[in-house]
Design an enzyme around this catalytic site. Structure first.
Site, PDB file in Angstrom:
ATOM      1  N   ARG A 179      36.910   9.852  -6.205  1.00 25.59           N
ATOM      2  CA  ARG A 179      37.732  11.273  -6.054  1.00 25.59           C
ATOM      3  C   ARG A 179      38.722  11.358  -5.300  1.00 25.59           C
ATOM      4  NH1 ARG A 179      31.759  13.607  -4.459  1.00 25.59           N
ATOM      5  NH2 ARG A 179      31.945  11.438  -3.055  1.00 25.59           N
ATOM      6  N   HIS A 233      36.971  10.882   4.379  1.00 27.83           N
ATOM      7  CA  HIS A 233      36.611  12.137   3.771  1.00 27.83           C
ATOM      8  C   HIS A 233      35.312  12.726   4.063  1.00 27.83           C
ATOM      9  CE1 HIS A 233      34.197  10.546   0.306  1.00 27.83           C
ATOM     10  NE2 HIS A 233      34.516   9.550   0.745  1.00 27.83           N
ATOM     11  N   ASP A 291      35.940   5.819  -2.633  1.00 30.40           N
ATOM     12  CA  ASP A 291      35.433   6.684  -3.472  1.00 30.40           C
ATOM     13  C   ASP A 291      36.371   7.087  -4.757  1.00 30.40           C
ATOM     14  OD1 ASP A 291      33.298   9.267  -2.511  1.00 30.40           O
ATOM     15  OD2 ASP A 291      34.872   9.816  -4.239  1.00 30.40           O
ATOM     16  N   CYS A 335      31.295  11.944   2.305  1.00 28.47           N
ATOM     17  CA  CYS A 335      31.424  10.291   1.980  1.00 28.47           C
ATOM     18  C   CYS A 335      29.916   9.792   2.022  1.00 28.47           C
ATOM     19  CB  CYS A 335      32.070   9.726   3.228  1.00 28.47           C
ATOM     20  SG  CYS A 335      32.369   7.910   2.904  1.00 28.47           S
ATOM     21  N   CYS A 372      38.597   5.274   1.780  1.00 27.21           N
ATOM     22  CA  CYS A 372      37.334   5.008   1.382  1.00 27.21           C
ATOM     23  C   CYS A 372      37.654   4.780  -0.177  1.00 27.21           C
ATOM     24  CB  CYS A 372      36.388   6.062   1.349  1.00 27.21           C
ATOM     25  SG  CYS A 372      34.884   5.963   0.786  1.00 27.21           S
TER      26      CYS A 372
HETATM   27 CO    CO Z   1      33.507   7.817   1.140  1.00 33.41          CO
END
Ligand code: CO
Length: 210
Positions: free
Chosen positions: A46, A98, A44, A101, A42
């Protein structure tokens, strides 16, 4: 512009520290890229892939998009997969989702977000296929967590259904595809125990014989 100057300063410090530690580091990487792993994860912010699995530059080939989707007509993802397998000869493809998400959560919601809704249709389809299992779970967070897992399992299958992966197996190339999920809460990865390394493990309808 302070933020961007900070980034460039940090980069200069990082490059200097690398050179101090290993004077040949950049020359070596410039000459050769030979990662064993392809990471499909992803976007993302983080979960920085190299950092969470302790891989140095040069050790991990990476493709990221919102909610780690492997879509059969996504030329971008397929080109990464083909280059990684045929040219770089990676031995493992890891699809990593994750918990928490935002893409998965959005696919459980009826709010419109824009173009991204079209992309997340892929996860909405996973949601529909597993409607009963998801409905049996108590609470939205549990449903989102399970949908994140089901999405990873689906995308592992999508990787295996490509002729790129199946051609590699037919050539006798060692290649396995794995599904992992990362927890933002504790920083730990969990193996979803789906490891595919031969066409026998995929549905006959998706198998190419020749
Ligand atoms: Co995500």
């Amino acid at each position: 512009m302070e933020l961007l100057e900070d980034c460039l300063d940090a980069n200069r410090r990082w490059a200097a520290a690398r050179r101090a530690q290993d004077p040949a580091f950049f020359r070596r990487l410039e000459a050769l890229q030979s990662p064993d792993l392809l990471w499909i994860g992803c976007s993302d912010s983080r979960l920085p892939p190299n950092e969470i699995i302790g891989r140095q530059p040069g050790e991990l080939f990476v493709h990221r998009n919102v909610a780690n989707i492997v879509e059969h007509t996504d030329l971008n993802c397929l080109a990464v997969l083909q280059f990684a397998i045929d040219v770089l000869k990676v031995r493992h493809v890891i699809v990593c989702g994750h918990y928490g998400c935002g893409g998965v959560r959005a696919a459980l919601d009826s709010r419109r977000l824009g173009l991204i809704d079209t992309w997340l249709r892929n996860i909405r389809d996973v949601r529909v296929r597993h409607r009963e299992e998801l409905a049996a779970l108590a609470g939205a967070p549990a449903r989102a967590d399970r949908l994140a897992e089901l999405n990873v399992l689906t995308q592992v299958a999508n990787v295996c259904h490509t002729n790129i992966v199946q051609d590699a197996w037919r050539r006798g190339q060692s290649l396995s595809v794995h599904g992992w999920i990362y927890s933002l809460a504790d920083g730990l990865l969990r193996d979803l125990s789906l490891n595919v390394d031969s066409p026998d493990q995929i549905a006959p309808e998706h198998r190419f014989d020749r």
